[in-house]
Design a protein around this motif. Sequence first.
Motif, PDB file in Angstrom:
ATOM      1  N   VAL A   6      -8.012  -2.802  -4.895  1.00 43.16           N
ATOM      2  CA  VAL A   6      -8.713  -1.533  -5.145  1.00 43.16           C
ATOM      3  C   VAL A   6      -8.223  -0.996  -6.476  1.00 43.16           C
ATOM      4  O   VAL A   6      -7.025  -0.775  -6.667  1.00 43.16           O
ATOM      5  N   LYS A   7      -9.170  -0.795  -7.413  1.00 44.43           N
ATOM      6  CA  LYS A   7      -8.787  -0.347  -8.763  1.00 44.43           C
ATOM      7  C   LYS A   7      -9.572   0.907  -9.152  1.00 44.43           C
ATOM      8  O   LYS A   7     -10.784   0.970  -8.979  1.00 44.43           O
ATOM      9  N   ASN A   8      -8.824   1.888  -9.655  1.00 45.73           N
ATOM     10  CA  ASN A   8      -9.406   3.117 -10.228  1.00 45.73           C
ATOM     11  C   ASN A   8     -10.448   3.757  -9.301  1.00 45.73           C
ATOM     12  O   ASN A   8     -11.504   4.217  -9.753  1.00 45.73           O
ATOM     13  N   GLU A  20      -8.730   9.985  -7.013  1.00 44.67           N
ATOM     14  CA  GLU A  20      -9.058   9.890  -8.430  1.00 44.67           C
ATOM     15  C   GLU A  20      -8.207   8.798  -9.057  1.00 44.67           C
ATOM     16  O   GLU A  20      -6.973   8.875  -9.083  1.00 44.67           O
ATOM     17  N   ASN A  21      -8.878   7.727  -9.504  1.00 48.07           N
ATOM     18  CA  ASN A  21      -8.213   6.578 -10.132  1.00 48.07           C
ATOM     19  C   ASN A  21      -7.125   5.983  -9.229  1.00 48.07           C
ATOM     20  O   ASN A  21      -6.052   5.598  -9.695  1.00 48.07           O
ATOM     21  N   ALA A  22      -7.400   5.916  -7.938  1.00 51.10           N
ATOM     22  CA  ALA A  22      -6.428   5.365  -6.977  1.00 51.10           C
ATOM     23  C   ALA A  22      -6.475   3.837  -7.008  1.00 51.10           C
ATOM     24  O   ALA A  22      -7.538   3.232  -7.139  1.00 51.10           O
ATOM     25  N   CYS A  23      -5.307   3.223  -6.877  1.00 48.04           N
ATOM     26  CA  CYS A  23      -5.200   1.757  -6.903  1.00 48.04           C
ATOM     27  C   CYS A  23      -4.232   1.287  -5.819  1.00 48.04           C
ATOM     28  O   CYS A  23      -3.196   1.922  -5.594  1.00 48.04           O
ATOM     29  N   PHE A  24      -4.558   0.194  -5.149  1.00 51.54           N
ATOM     30  CA  PHE A  24      -3.603  -0.480  -4.264  1.00 51.54           C
ATOM     31  C   PHE A  24      -4.131  -1.873  -3.920  1.00 51.54           C
ATOM     32  O   PHE A  24      -5.312  -2.167  -4.108  1.00 51.54           O
ATOM     33  N   ASN A  25      -3.237  -2.725  -3.451  1.00 51.60           N
ATOM     34  CA  ASN A  25      -3.592  -4.087  -3.049  1.00 51.60           C
ATOM     35  C   ASN A  25      -3.161  -4.324  -1.615  1.00 51.60           C
ATOM     36  O   ASN A  25      -2.218  -3.694  -1.125  1.00 51.60           O
ATOM     37  N   LEU A  26      -3.843  -5.244  -0.957  1.00 53.49           N
ATOM     38  CA  LEU A  26      -3.437  -5.706   0.371  1.00 53.49           C
ATOM     39  C   LEU A  26      -3.242  -7.211   0.273  1.00 53.49           C
ATOM     40  O   LEU A  26      -4.135  -7.938  -0.176  1.00 53.49           O
ATOM     41  N   TYR A  27      -2.062  -7.675   0.696  1.00 52.73           N
ATOM     42  CA  TYR A  27      -1.737  -9.093   0.589  1.00 52.73           C
ATOM     43  C   TYR A  27      -1.745  -9.767   1.960  1.00 52.73           C
ATOM     44  O   TYR A  27      -1.716  -9.099   2.998  1.00 52.73           O
ATOM     45  N   LYS A  28      -1.779 -11.069   1.937  1.00 50.48           N
ATOM     46  CA  LYS A  28      -1.842 -11.860   3.170  1.00 50.48           C
ATOM     47  C   LYS A  28      -0.690 -11.488   4.107  1.00 50.48           C
ATOM     48  O   LYS A  28       0.469 -11.472   3.708  1.00 50.48           O
ATOM     49  N   GLY A  29      -1.034 -11.205   5.350  1.00 49.03           N
ATOM     50  CA  GLY A  29      -0.018 -10.906   6.364  1.00 49.03           C
ATOM     51  C   GLY A  29       0.502  -9.487   6.345  1.00 49.03           C
ATOM     52  O   GLY A  29       1.308  -9.111   7.204  1.00 49.03           O
ATOM     53  N   GLU A  30       0.059  -8.658   5.382  1.00 47.31           N
ATOM     54  CA  GLU A  30       0.556  -7.284   5.333  1.00 47.31           C
ATOM     55  C   GLU A  30      -0.063  -6.438   6.441  1.00 47.31           C
ATOM     56  O   GLU A  30      -1.253  -6.559   6.749  1.00 47.31           O
ATOM     57  N   HIS A  31       0.745  -5.560   6.993  1.00 52.29           N
ATOM     58  CA  HIS A  31       0.310  -4.639   8.045  1.00 52.29           C
ATOM     59  C   HIS A  31       0.414  -3.220   7.481  1.00 52.29           C
ATOM     60  O   HIS A  31       1.503  -2.647   7.437  1.00 52.29           O
ATOM     61  N   MET A  32      -0.708  -2.665   7.065  1.00 52.35           N
ATOM     62  CA  MET A  32      -0.712  -1.368   6.382  1.00 52.35           C
ATOM     63  C   MET A  32      -1.203  -0.251   7.300  1.00 52.35           C
ATOM     64  O   MET A  32      -2.262  -0.351   7.912  1.00 52.35           O
ATOM     65  N   GLY A  33      -0.414   0.805   7.384  1.00 52.42           N
ATOM     66  CA  GLY A  33      -0.842   2.020   8.072  1.00 52.42           C
ATOM     67  C   GLY A  33      -1.343   3.027   7.046  1.00 52.42           C
ATOM     68  O   GLY A  33      -0.743   3.156   5.975  1.00 52.42           O
ATOM     69  N   GLY A  58     -14.799   3.079  -9.832  1.00 52.20           N
ATOM     70  CA  GLY A  58     -13.789   2.133  -9.393  1.00 52.20           C
ATOM     71  C   GLY A  58     -14.380   0.914  -8.718  1.00 52.20           C
ATOM     72  O   GLY A  58     -15.605   0.781  -8.578  1.00 52.20           O
ATOM     73  N   SER A  59     -13.500   0.017  -8.313  1.00 48.36           N
ATOM     74  CA  SER A  59     -13.947  -1.248  -7.711  1.00 48.36           C
ATOM     75  C   SER A  59     -13.144  -1.592  -6.474  1.00 48.36           C
ATOM     76  O   SER A  59     -11.960  -1.251  -6.369  1.00 48.36           O
ATOM     77  N   VAL A  60     -13.809  -2.257  -5.541  1.00 46.35           N
ATOM     78  CA  VAL A  60     -13.184  -2.779  -4.321  1.00 46.35           C
ATOM     79  C   VAL A  60     -13.503  -4.265  -4.267  1.00 46.35           C
ATOM     80  O   VAL A  60     -14.663  -4.641  -4.097  1.00 46.35           O
ATOM     81  N   LYS A  61     -12.500  -5.112  -4.452  1.00 38.28           N
ATOM     82  CA  LYS A  61     -12.723  -6.558  -4.511  1.00 38.28           C
ATOM     83  C   LYS A  61     -11.979  -7.262  -3.379  1.00 38.28           C
ATOM     84  O   LYS A  61     -10.746  -7.220  -3.309  1.00 38.28           O
ATOM     85  N   TRP A  62     -12.746  -7.868  -2.494  1.00 37.56           N
ATOM     86  CA  TRP A  62     -12.177  -8.689  -1.430  1.00 37.56           C
ATOM     87  C   TRP A  62     -12.107 -10.142  -1.891  1.00 37.56           C
ATOM     88  O   TRP A  62     -12.910 -10.573  -2.721  1.00 37.56           O
ATOM     89  N   GLY A 232      -4.920  13.546  -4.073  1.00 38.03           N
ATOM     90  CA  GLY A 232      -6.045  12.840  -4.665  1.00 38.03           C
ATOM     91  C   GLY A 232      -5.754  11.415  -5.067  1.00 38.03           C
ATOM     92  O   GLY A 232      -6.479  10.826  -5.872  1.00 38.03           O
ATOM     93  N   THR A 233      -4.693  10.847  -4.521  1.00 36.28           N
ATOM     94  CA  THR A 233      -4.396   9.453  -4.836  1.00 36.28           C
ATOM     95  C   THR A 233      -3.963   8.719  -3.580  1.00 36.28           C
ATOM     96  O   THR A 233      -3.801   9.318  -2.513  1.00 36.28           O
ATOM     97  N   ILE A 234      -3.823   7.395  -3.678  1.00 39.71           N
ATOM     98  CA  ILE A 234      -3.381   6.568  -2.554  1.00 39.71           C
ATOM     99  C   ILE A 234      -2.133   5.830  -3.015  1.00 39.71           C
ATOM    100  O   ILE A 234      -2.202   4.939  -3.871  1.00 39.71           O
ATOM    101  N   LYS A 235      -1.000   6.212  -2.485  1.00 36.11           N
ATOM    102  CA  LYS A 235       0.263   5.596  -2.896  1.00 36.11           C
ATOM    103  C   LYS A 235       0.774   4.685  -1.793  1.00 36.11           C
ATOM    104  O   LYS A 235       0.799   5.062  -0.629  1.00 36.11           O
ATOM    105  N   LYS A 236       1.157   3.484  -2.179  1.00 36.19           N
ATOM    106  CA  LYS A 236       1.618   2.487  -1.215  1.00 36.19           C
ATOM    107  C   LYS A 236       3.138   2.476  -1.165  1.00 36.19           C
ATOM    108  O   LYS A 236       3.811   2.372  -2.190  1.00 36.19           O
ATOM    109  N   TYR A 237       3.675   2.586   0.041  1.00 34.92           N
ATOM    110  CA  TYR A 237       5.112   2.534   0.274  1.00 34.92           C
ATOM    111  C   TYR A 237       5.416   1.297   1.125  1.00 34.92           C
ATOM    112  O   TYR A 237       4.685   1.017   2.079  1.00 34.92           O
ATOM    113  N   TYR A 238       6.494   0.615   0.816  1.00 30.23           N
ATOM    114  CA  TYR A 238       6.864  -0.567   1.587  1.00 30.23           C
ATOM    115  C   TYR A 238       7.901  -0.205   2.649  1.00 30.23           C
ATOM    116  O   TYR A 238       8.785   0.619   2.422  1.00 30.23           O
ATOM    117  N   GLY A 239       7.780  -0.828   3.808  1.00 29.90           N
ATOM    118  CA  GLY A 239       8.703  -0.586   4.906  1.00 29.90           C
ATOM    119  C   GLY A 239       8.010   0.074   6.087  1.00 29.90           C
ATOM    120  O   GLY A 239       6.788   0.229   6.121  1.00 29.90           O
TER     121      GLY A 239
END
Length: 511
Positions: A6-8, A20-33, A58-62, A232-239
Amino acid sequence: MSLLEVKNLTHSFIDKTLYENACFNLYKGEHMGIVGQNGSGKSTLLKILLGEIIPDKGSVKWQPDIQIGHLDQYAEINENQTILEYLKTAFSDLFELEKRMNVLYQESAITGHNDSLLQAAEYQEQLEVCDFYSIDSKINKIVSGLGINAIGMDRTIHGLSGGQRAKVILAKLLLEKPEVLLLDEPTNFLDKEHVEWLSNYLMVFDSAFIVVSHDYELLEKISSCIGDLEFGTIKKYYGKYSDFLRQKEHLRKDYIRQYNAQQKKIEKTEEYIRRNIAGVNSKIAQGRKKQLERMERMGPPVFAHKPTIRFRELPLSSQTVLKVDNLEIGYDSSLLPKINFSVIGGQKLVITGFNGIGKSTLLKTLIRQIPAVSGDFRFGEQIKVGYYEQDLIWENGVMTPIEIISEQFPKLTIKEIRHHLAQCGVRDTNVSQAISTLSGGEQSKVKLCRLLLSPCNFLIMDEPTNHLDVEAKKALQSALVQFSGSIILVSHEEKFYHEWVDDVLDIGNAG
């Protein structure tokens, strides 16, 4: 390579910017809440990922040809099928392969052609690799874990309640084992033991998933990362979820410090420009004005307004205020054996029983929304019931929260209505929007506001925590603890009620 990029991402709803201009990725096997305040855009995000909503920018690319499974409780399905028939459609390709194999074996037996026999043997090998002969075992595992076996595998989809239907759709989704699973509040229609089973199942789920949930115990168990919707953004935290809370608190303090520092700098610069724009330092002032215009300004740290919930109480005696005698509930026929119980003034009672057993039906019978099959119940004199229904159903979905409250309480001014909605945590930006366009949490808060304005001494509440964010849940819990009247509560969240209720009634054993 990521499964999802997910870009911008920028998207607004009416005059409110969700991201607004939010970005994040989802990788194989990730469990995102996915977490955030009510109305922050969590469900909208899932719809954007599925292509149901086109973002402003923005764009959403699977990853190409990826298999995505989505829990859609309102999906159109063949309602004449039995539960078992519907669940077996998760393996329709394999059943079709078995049919072709059997035809080839029959052809080979009749004609003696070796080619048919070899092709049939190849199909059988494919079925064995796909574990086709363990399908019944797989289905039994899922239906037992989600409590569907208690409904009856021969029941048709048409005869199921909304919660039962959603549970069956979830079961099929788990049986399909897609490469990515998208779930929006999957525990809303599950009982405590089934939430526990689902959390254990998702903990060891091989594929990736994104789960929107207000059940933070669930997220703590199943998540390897958290996507937080705020500012207004999407921030990814690990753990785990608890790791996210610690990281967020640190970053929130840092954000507030940076924001305040930027505001001071802006204020100082604007003051300089005002004093010097027409003087000898005009050129310098013009330069600083351009710098200010180019500055990327931080969004204000608008944190959740903590709801203030307090019920309007009427006097109540300590005598028996509800007596239920040999009550049979249902629609065409009785769902349960005869129910007997009583409630005294000030008693707080939780009704339990597996999903679909008839808890909501019992509450609707007690408020006389549906007639009893047989038996009787009597409320005491002076009893005024306040009822909270779990379904988000509105007579007119285009009415705004202000209009909904004003219709029922016409003596209130618009200013007073806004104040009461704000106390329940409904944002001022949402009070003039059509109710059907609001998030589930925002709609629930409007329903709660309507209930709070109705004086009562006996509360009957059906899953009131569904959709509510953590601050609203805390406020509601506190209000119910302080409420001196009687309460009958149906809730799948034991943590919400176990410290303050007086009694628990399992209606499967209430005869």
